[in-house]
Design a protein around this motif. Sequence first.
Motif, PDB file in Angstrom:
ATOM      1  N   LEU A 109      -3.087   7.343   3.130  1.00  8.81           N
ATOM      2  CA  LEU A 109      -3.582   8.638   3.584  1.00  8.81           C
ATOM      3  C   LEU A 109      -5.038   8.840   3.168  1.00  8.81           C
ATOM      4  O   LEU A 109      -5.843   9.359   3.940  1.00  8.81           O
ATOM      5  CB  LEU A 109      -2.702   9.759   3.026  1.00  8.81           C
ATOM      6  CG  LEU A 109      -3.006  11.171   3.512  1.00  8.81           C
ATOM      7  CD1 LEU A 109      -2.886  11.246   5.024  1.00  8.81           C
ATOM      8  CD2 LEU A 109      -2.069  12.160   2.855  1.00  8.81           C
ATOM      9  N   LYS A 110      -5.395   8.390   1.963  1.00 10.63           N
ATOM     10  CA  LYS A 110      -6.787   8.491   1.518  1.00 10.63           C
ATOM     11  C   LYS A 110      -7.704   7.678   2.424  1.00 10.63           C
ATOM     12  O   LYS A 110      -8.785   8.134   2.800  1.00 10.63           O
ATOM     13  CB  LYS A 110      -6.922   8.013   0.071  1.00 10.63           C
ATOM     14  CG  LYS A 110      -6.409   8.997  -0.935  1.00 10.63           C
ATOM     15  CD  LYS A 110      -6.599   8.465  -2.339  1.00 10.63           C
ATOM     16  CE  LYS A 110      -6.002   9.410  -3.355  1.00 10.63           C
ATOM     17  NZ  LYS A 110      -6.157   8.911  -4.717  1.00 10.63           N
ATOM     18  N   PHE A 142     -11.675   7.254   6.866  1.00  7.31           N
ATOM     19  CA  PHE A 142     -12.087   6.805   8.199  1.00  7.31           C
ATOM     20  C   PHE A 142     -12.342   7.975   9.138  1.00  7.31           C
ATOM     21  O   PHE A 142     -13.246   7.924   9.972  1.00  7.31           O
ATOM     22  CB  PHE A 142     -11.074   5.825   8.786  1.00  7.31           C
ATOM     23  CG  PHE A 142     -11.183   4.452   8.203  1.00  7.31           C
ATOM     24  CD1 PHE A 142     -12.337   3.708   8.365  1.00  7.31           C
ATOM     25  CD2 PHE A 142     -10.147   3.907   7.476  1.00  7.31           C
ATOM     26  CE1 PHE A 142     -12.466   2.443   7.818  1.00  7.31           C
ATOM     27  CE2 PHE A 142     -10.251   2.642   6.915  1.00  7.31           C
ATOM     28  CZ  PHE A 142     -11.413   1.911   7.087  1.00  7.31           C
ATOM     29  N   ASN A 143     -11.565   9.042   9.014  1.00  7.67           N
ATOM     30  CA  ASN A 143     -11.845  10.239   9.810  1.00  7.67           C
ATOM     31  C   ASN A 143     -13.185  10.846   9.431  1.00  7.67           C
ATOM     32  O   ASN A 143     -13.929  11.319  10.288  1.00  7.67           O
ATOM     33  CB  ASN A 143     -10.733  11.269   9.641  1.00  7.67           C
ATOM     34  CG  ASN A 143      -9.498  10.913  10.413  1.00  7.67           C
ATOM     35  OD1 ASN A 143      -9.564  10.253  11.448  1.00  7.67           O
ATOM     36  ND2 ASN A 143      -8.342  11.334   9.922  1.00  7.67           N
ATOM     37  N   LEU A 144     -13.491  10.849   8.146  1.00 12.63           N
ATOM     38  CA  LEU A 144     -14.761  11.376   7.662  1.00 12.63           C
ATOM     39  C   LEU A 144     -15.937  10.599   8.245  1.00 12.63           C
ATOM     40  O   LEU A 144     -16.881  11.191   8.783  1.00 12.63           O
ATOM     41  CB  LEU A 144     -14.796  11.331   6.129  1.00 12.63           C
ATOM     42  CG  LEU A 144     -16.074  11.782   5.448  1.00 12.63           C
ATOM     43  CD1 LEU A 144     -16.237  13.293   5.585  1.00 12.63           C
ATOM     44  CD2 LEU A 144     -16.049  11.386   3.980  1.00 12.63           C
ATOM     45  N   ILE A 145     -15.885   9.272   8.158  1.00 15.78           N
ATOM     46  CA  ILE A 145     -17.015   8.479   8.653  1.00 15.78           C
ATOM     47  C   ILE A 145     -17.089   8.491  10.177  1.00 15.78           C
ATOM     48  O   ILE A 145     -18.176   8.401  10.741  1.00 15.78           O
ATOM     49  CB  ILE A 145     -17.023   7.038   8.090  1.00 15.78           C
ATOM     50  CG1 ILE A 145     -15.808   6.239   8.550  1.00 15.78           C
ATOM     51  CG2 ILE A 145     -17.136   7.044   6.584  1.00 15.78           C
ATOM     52  CD1 ILE A 145     -15.846   4.775   8.148  1.00 15.78           C
ATOM     53  N   ALA A 146     -15.952   8.616  10.838  1.00 16.45           N
ATOM     54  CA  ALA A 146     -15.960   8.643  12.306  1.00 16.45           C
ATOM     55  C   ALA A 146     -16.646   9.893  12.833  1.00 16.45           C
ATOM     56  O   ALA A 146     -17.213   9.881  13.932  1.00 16.45           O
ATOM     57  CB  ALA A 146     -14.535   8.563  12.846  1.00 16.45           C
ATOM     58  N   ASN A 147     -16.613  10.965  12.054  1.00 16.65           N
ATOM     59  CA  ASN A 147     -17.188  12.235  12.497  1.00 16.65           C
ATOM     60  C   ASN A 147     -18.564  12.522  11.911  1.00 16.65           C
ATOM     61  O   ASN A 147     -19.077  13.621  12.065  1.00 16.65           O
ATOM     62  CB  ASN A 147     -16.227  13.377  12.159  1.00 16.65           C
ATOM     63  CG  ASN A 147     -14.944  13.283  12.953  1.00 16.65           C
ATOM     64  OD1 ASN A 147     -14.980  13.088  14.163  1.00 16.65           O
ATOM     65  ND2 ASN A 147     -13.821  13.389  12.282  1.00 16.65           N
ATOM     66  N   ASP A 148     -19.171  11.555  11.257  1.00 18.66           N
ATOM     67  CA  ASP A 148     -20.498  11.737  10.679  1.00 18.66           C
ATOM     68  C   ASP A 148     -21.544  11.213  11.663  1.00 18.66           C
ATOM     69  O   ASP A 148     -21.660  10.009  11.869  1.00 18.66           O
ATOM     70  CB  ASP A 148     -20.601  11.002   9.339  1.00 18.66           C
ATOM     71  CG  ASP A 148     -21.868  11.329   8.581  1.00 18.66           C
ATOM     72  OD1 ASP A 148     -22.845  11.807   9.209  1.00 18.66           O
ATOM     73  OD2 ASP A 148     -21.893  11.112   7.360  1.00 18.66           O
ATOM     74  N   MET A 172       0.848  -1.172   0.000  1.00 20.34           N
ATOM     75  CA  MET A 172       0.000   0.000   0.000  1.00 20.34           C
ATOM     76  C   MET A 172       0.893   1.234   0.000  1.00 20.34           C
ATOM     77  O   MET A 172       1.807   1.340   0.799  1.00 20.34           O
ATOM     78  CB  MET A 172      -0.906  -0.013   1.236  1.00 20.34           C
ATOM     79  CG  MET A 172      -1.822   1.177   1.292  1.00 20.34           C
ATOM     80  SD  MET A 172      -2.869   1.261   2.766  1.00 20.34           S
ATOM     81  CE  MET A 172      -3.806  -0.212   2.640  1.00 20.34           C
ATOM     82  N   THR A 173       0.606   2.143  -0.891  1.00 18.62           N
ATOM     83  CA  THR A 173       1.412   3.352  -0.961  1.00 18.62           C
ATOM     84  C   THR A 173       0.981   4.326   0.120  1.00 18.62           C
ATOM     85  O   THR A 173      -0.118   4.231   0.671  1.00 18.62           O
ATOM     86  CB  THR A 173       1.259   4.024  -2.341  1.00 18.62           C
ATOM     87  OG1 THR A 173      -0.088   4.469  -2.481  1.00 18.62           O
ATOM     88  CG2 THR A 173       1.628   3.078  -3.460  1.00 18.62           C
ATOM     89  N   THR A 174       1.863   5.273   0.394  1.00 21.58           N
ATOM     90  CA  THR A 174       1.558   6.276   1.403  1.00 21.58           C
ATOM     91  C   THR A 174       0.353   7.100   0.998  1.00 21.58           C
ATOM     92  O   THR A 174      -0.490   7.434   1.829  1.00 21.58           O
ATOM     93  CB  THR A 174       2.780   7.193   1.610  1.00 21.58           C
ATOM     94  OG1 THR A 174       3.893   6.377   1.945  1.00 21.58           O
ATOM     95  CG2 THR A 174       2.539   8.189   2.713  1.00 21.58           C
TER      96      THR A 174
END
Length: 97
Positions: free
Chosen positions: A7-8, A13-19, A1-3
Amino acid sequence: MTTDSALKWLNFFNLIANDPRLNVWHLALLSALVQLAYLQNEPRIIRVSRSRLMALSHIRTLPTYHKYFKELQDFGYVKYIPSYHPGYRSTVEITGF
């Protein structure tokens, strides 16, 4: 897996965690989709079957599966492309990036 791809996924995961609209069933389905994406080595478009998604997400009833999968589509996290051909699987595109 590339960096870049890592990062994407972290941003996703940050997006869904804060929804606040998402609950455990949404997250279970998204987790199953991410697992299939990893197994298929596909970053966005995943070949799926309802039975496989239900098994991976531990959803046991069709109404529950359909309700939360439809909501993921309505919220803009996934785009479902059905296949009506028995030899081809339907696909799901993860659009929440």
